[in-house]
Design a protein around this motif. Structure first.
Motif, PDB file in Angstrom:
ATOM      1  N   ALA A   4       0.851  -1.192   0.000  1.00  0.00           N
ATOM      2  CA  ALA A   4       0.000   0.000   0.000  1.00  0.00           C
ATOM      3  C   ALA A   4       0.888   1.244   0.000  1.00  0.00           C
ATOM      4  CB  ALA A   4      -0.919   0.000   1.218  1.00  0.00           C
TER       5      ALA A   4
ATOM      6  N   GLY B 192      -3.875   3.799   0.079  1.00  0.00           N
ATOM      7  CA  GLY B 192      -4.557   2.575  -0.324  1.00  0.00           C
ATOM      8  C   GLY B 192      -3.609   1.627  -1.027  1.00  0.00           C
ATOM      9  N   PHE B 193      -4.174   0.581  -1.600  1.00  0.00           N
ATOM     10  CA  PHE B 193      -3.372  -0.471  -2.202  1.00  0.00           C
ATOM     11  C   PHE B 193      -2.844  -0.074  -3.576  1.00  0.00           C
ATOM     12  CE2 PHE B 193      -6.149  -2.861   0.730  1.00  0.00           C
ATOM     13  CZ  PHE B 193      -5.158  -3.476   1.493  1.00  0.00           C
TER      14      PHE B 193
ATOM     15  N   GLU C 160      -4.375   7.653  -5.204  1.00  0.00           N
ATOM     16  CA  GLU C 160      -5.108   7.518  -3.952  1.00  0.00           C
ATOM     17  C   GLU C 160      -5.399   8.887  -3.323  1.00  0.00           C
ATOM     18  OE1 GLU C 160      -6.545   5.157  -2.343  1.00  0.00           O
ATOM     19  OE2 GLU C 160      -5.910   3.372  -3.441  1.00  0.00           O
TER      20      GLU C 160
ATOM     21  N   ILE D 249       0.516  -6.152   5.514  1.00  0.00           N
ATOM     22  CA  ILE D 249       0.554  -5.074   4.534  1.00  0.00           C
ATOM     23  C   ILE D 249       1.776  -4.194   4.775  1.00  0.00           C
ATOM     24  CG2 ILE D 249      -0.594  -3.001   3.662  1.00  0.00           C
ATOM     25  CD1 ILE D 249      -3.255  -4.308   4.376  1.00  0.00           C
TER      26      ILE D 249
ATOM     27  N   SER E 149       3.418  -0.636   3.878  1.00  0.00           N
ATOM     28  CA  SER E 149       2.997   0.666   3.365  1.00  0.00           C
ATOM     29  C   SER E 149       4.215   1.547   3.113  1.00  0.00           C
ATOM     30  CB  SER E 149       2.070   1.375   4.353  1.00  0.00           C
ATOM     31  OG  SER E 149       1.688   2.639   3.841  1.00  0.00           O
TER      32      SER E 149
END
Length: 227
Positions: free
Chosen positions: A8, A43-44, A58, A87, A89
């Motif tokens: 992300a 976000g991803f 994003e 995740i 980031s």
């Protein structure tokens, strides 16, 4: 062993105005996890896009803000930073004139978007408090070796506005006489034969403007001066 890690991006956008000081752009999450909690826009990353394209997309989707350049800050990857899955980031940050982005437009998975004074932040989702802490430290370290202000101040301004900008970002008083001496020695400011508007306290001083050629050269070369 097969990895199950998603990537992300997050966009830490600092806003500055003479009246409001330093603010940070946040979005209110529309969905779980942390539904209704404020967070950094992000976000991803999609399979067909770069990290830079992802963070710009994003930010634009969730706030309506479009910024041409965000600098990569740090990668945050603690295993438990997101309750859904593992995740990573990659966070980016930038500093803008917040008055240029007053009309925010929340969309996609953001229910709202707003500027918050960096000293009065709400409770944040995920590890975003930690991300903001790292971003603030980076910004304060950055401004002593790279000139700032060209896009944050008016085209013509009293020197006191530049002093206020640095004092606000550093969140501490500065030695005004020493600061002016060191800034002027860089050659990034031109003193104009125009007076600032009188504030009723003493004689108004001259206005200044950035020397664009020298300013851009120092942006590329870097500088360092103790404040």
């Amino acid at each position: 062993m097969t990895q199950n890690i998603q990537v992300a991006v997050d966009a830490v956008v600092f806003g500055y105005s003479k009246e409001e000081g330093v603010s940070i752009l946040l979005i209110k999450r529309k969905y779980d996890p942390y539904q209704g909690r404020w967070a950094i826009p992000g976000g991803f990353v999609l399979n067909n896009e770069s990290l830079e394209d992802a963070v710009e997309r994003e930010l634009q989707e969730e706030t309506g803000v479009r910024i041409n350049y965000l600098e990569q800050l740090y990668t945050f990857g603690k295993p438990d930073r997101d309750p859904r899955t593992r995740i990573l980031s990659v966070a980016y940050f930038g500093l803008v004139k917040s008055s240029q982005f007053e009309k925010l437009k929340a969309s996609t998975d953001a229910a709202d978007a707003a500027w918050f004074n960096f000293k009065e932040l709400p409770q944040l989702a995920f590890d975003h408090k930690e991300i903001l802490k790292v971003a603030i430290e980076r910004l304060r370290g950055k401004i002593i070796y790279q000139p700032i202000g060209f896009e944050l101040l008016e085209k013509k301004f009293p020197f006191s506005d530049l002093e206020q900008l640095y004092a606000t970002l550093l969140d501490r008083p500065i030695d005004r006489r020493n600061f002016k001496k060191k800034v002027m020695s860089l050659g990034i400011l031109d003193e104009l034969d125009e007076k600032a508007k009188s504030t009723g306290a003493g004689r108004p001083g001259n206005l200044f403007q950035f020397n664009k050629k020298t300013y851009n050269r120092l942006l590329k070369e870097g500088m360092h001066f103790e404040i």
